[in-house]
Design an enzyme around this catalytic site. Sequence first.
Site, PDB file in Angstrom:
ATOM      1  N   ASP A   1     -28.397  48.203 -27.726  1.00 41.99           N
ATOM      2  CA  ASP A   1     -29.222  47.285 -26.953  1.00 41.99           C
ATOM      3  C   ASP A   1     -29.233  45.940 -27.684  1.00 41.99           C
ATOM      4  O   ASP A   1     -28.735  45.802 -28.802  1.00 41.99           O
ATOM      5  CB  ASP A   1     -30.637  47.859 -26.762  1.00 41.99           C
ATOM      6  CG  ASP A   1     -31.311  47.291 -25.529  1.00 41.99           C
ATOM      7  OD1 ASP A   1     -32.195  47.948 -24.957  1.00 41.99           O
ATOM      8  OD2 ASP A   1     -30.925  46.181 -25.114  1.00 41.99           O
TER       9      ASP A   1
HETATM   10  C1  GLC Z   1     -32.399  44.171 -22.912  1.00 41.65           C
HETATM   11  C2  GLC Z   1     -32.767  45.540 -22.381  1.00 41.65           C
HETATM   12  C3  GLC Z   1     -31.596  46.317 -21.840  1.00 41.65           C
HETATM   13  C4  GLC Z   1     -30.597  45.369 -21.205  1.00 41.65           C
HETATM   14  C5  GLC Z   1     -30.030  44.501 -22.302  1.00 41.65           C
HETATM   15  C6  GLC Z   1     -29.021  43.476 -21.759  1.00 41.65           C
HETATM   16  O1  GLC Z   1     -33.030  43.927 -24.130  1.00 41.65           O
HETATM   17  O2  GLC Z   1     -33.467  46.389 -23.283  1.00 41.65           O
HETATM   18  O3  GLC Z   1     -32.120  47.243 -20.888  1.00 41.65           O
HETATM   19  O4  GLC Z   1     -29.557  46.103 -20.577  1.00 41.65           O
HETATM   20  O5  GLC Z   1     -31.040  43.821 -23.039  1.00 41.65           O
HETATM   21  O6  GLC Z   1     -29.661  42.590 -20.908  1.00 41.65           O
END
Ligand code: GLC
Length: 719
Positions: A255
């Site tokens: 993440d």
């Molecule tokens: C965010 C979220 C995740 C998302 C990622 C990219 O922090 O936790 O669900 O897919 O970043 O946007």
Amino acid sequence: MAQSDDLLDAMTLAEKLGQLTMTATAYGASGPVVGADLADAVRSGGVGNLLNLFGATRIQAIQRIAVEESRLKIPLLIGLDVLHGYETLFPVPLGEAALFDPDIWEETAREAAQEAAAEGINITFAPMLDIARDPRWGRGVEGPGEDPFVAACFARAKVRGFQGGDLAERIAATAKHFCAYGAVTAGREYASVDISERTLREIYLPPFTAAVESGVALVMPAFIDLAGVPMTANKNMLTGVLRGELGFDGVIVSDDRAIAQLINQGVAADLPEAAALALKAGVDIDMMSNAYSRALAIALERGLVTVAEIDAAVRRVLLLKEKLGLFDDPYRRGAMPDDASLRAKRRHLARDVAARSLVLLKNENAVLPLSNAYRRLALIGPVADSSSDMRGPWHAAAAANDPITVLAGLREALPDVNIVTSQGVGVEDDDLLGIVAAVDCVPEADAILLCLGESAALSGEAASRADPCLPGHQRALADTIFDAAEKHKKSVIVILFSGRPLIVPWLIERADAILAAWFPGSEAGRAVADVLTGAISPSGRTPVTWPRAIGQSPIFFGERMPGRPANPDDRFTSRYLDLESSPLFAFGHGLTYGHFLVSNLKVAPAHVSQTEIIEVTVDVINDGARMAKETLFCFAHDKVASVARPQLELKAFGRIALRPGEQGRLRLSFPARDLRFLGLDLKPLFEPGDVEILVGPCADRERLLVATVTLIAEGDETT
Ligand code: GLC
């Protein structure tokens, strides 16, 4: 795969680390901006994957740099959070879950994939599969609700829809956030999770198991630590359980900056250690923290990782790019057909799905559908004319002013009705002056429509709320409107927008009718108008238990029976001194414009071994005055087992549409092996004995028909 090995042999360490890096574009007024530095990083091979980019021209331009100007010409993964649509938004996932219709879940994912691929997107960071049982946590809006069976059905449908049968034709899906993110301490975003192994395996793992069985291409670990081990560095969970037990062979993408955050979480002293922990745990791509591109080489020098471990991750990334067809034709997606007729079809689907996502929580004296005699309506509240909020918190490439507002939808549906509107208050601001103007709309109106709730910004990631009630001064507005409506004998219909079951018992009490709308997407206003006018009978059912008070949280229907079951007449039972224990609305609650009677539950065979199928039928009559669609749920309850079982476990659900006076029979079935549970050794166990099968409109035992089946061991069919 020969191509990967050939490429690997040719790659420098920096190029390998580039393939393990995913970076976001900057954002300007007109959307994503690919700066010169990012273009240079792609050209040099230092960045092999991008996220948060949309727009066919922008995507094709940067893809062309990778494919035509870099040394090894490796195409880019282009990822975006296409959770519930790309430009055409369907309802947020929690709203879509309210349809209890896997075919639709798959269809909307297919449509979203087509729309996104047509512009060059090749990965979506969806479906989000986090079970959510605590309304304080903001991310329940992104997922399928509280129940693992529903979430597993949702996972299968979404992976099929996004990926199709051939990845080269669609986009790669990402099952996220692995795992148990929804169990954060006190509902507080990013906080620790500490649950039993049983709860992890019975509640939080099943949707990911389903996603892996469906061939999901990527998995994203959750930000949280699970019992002290951050998921991003959790080798037991990522390599042991996900890859080992579940057999996942795809790409694990971290993440956003989660690898670097291992330092904050106290398991890495610096970025090289964090990078080494993540790589060894099984994380292939570093999203946004540059840990791999900047610090993995240092970790290699320190002997914390090996070239073989780096190569294994690069090989998985290259294999994904090959499965996506990127080596064969890197520009194919940007040139896929997506014409006006496809977009019109998609909007029509969005309207239908949004209407079906609306949950009619209350309809006193059948004030809905609106009377045809109404000539003047008052539409009041801060969400009545908001377009951008209809998108929810994750809106991909959808323009803020695109969604149809409730005001616009109603005016289009009721051209001969005078609809006066007044905001009253903002969603969160302190200005109460508008209430006076709002109240002035009441006396002349035939009925009052009150549009209240959360803004999209109050939902989703980093949106935990300690007191998840109506935000701002909306209660002051509502109470004033209710008082005026009582004085002038007018009905008040509330349309409640939110990403969670808001704690609003007083609102439920005072409203004549209340429609939970979640965030309905691009066709929000038309869908709300379709249900309010009766063009469509509401059929949505809440995929989450609706609490009376936040003090009840976490609250869900699958609790185990305590030794002293709640008894309002006995202090020494499982209850509160200051509130009844039952929820305001049970999981599955939702009214329609019909009235259904369910009878004659039959379950066969009476004695069943685990290789057989359990067939359930019930008779249903619509003795209401309107055509309607009824959703029924089939639960199981193992009253005596070697491990205490939940009071209700969902095993099947289905729908039946009936005209007034019409009778029908609903058939549901599920494999008897679904009645296995994890024994004392946490291994699946099919335990002989009686199991109740319960069928009805929601997870309220008093409204369920009950029958019993007897599970028998293999070969005991004679008993
Ligand atoms: C965010 C979220 C995740 C998302 C990622 C990219 O922090 O936790 O669900 O897919 O970043 O946007």
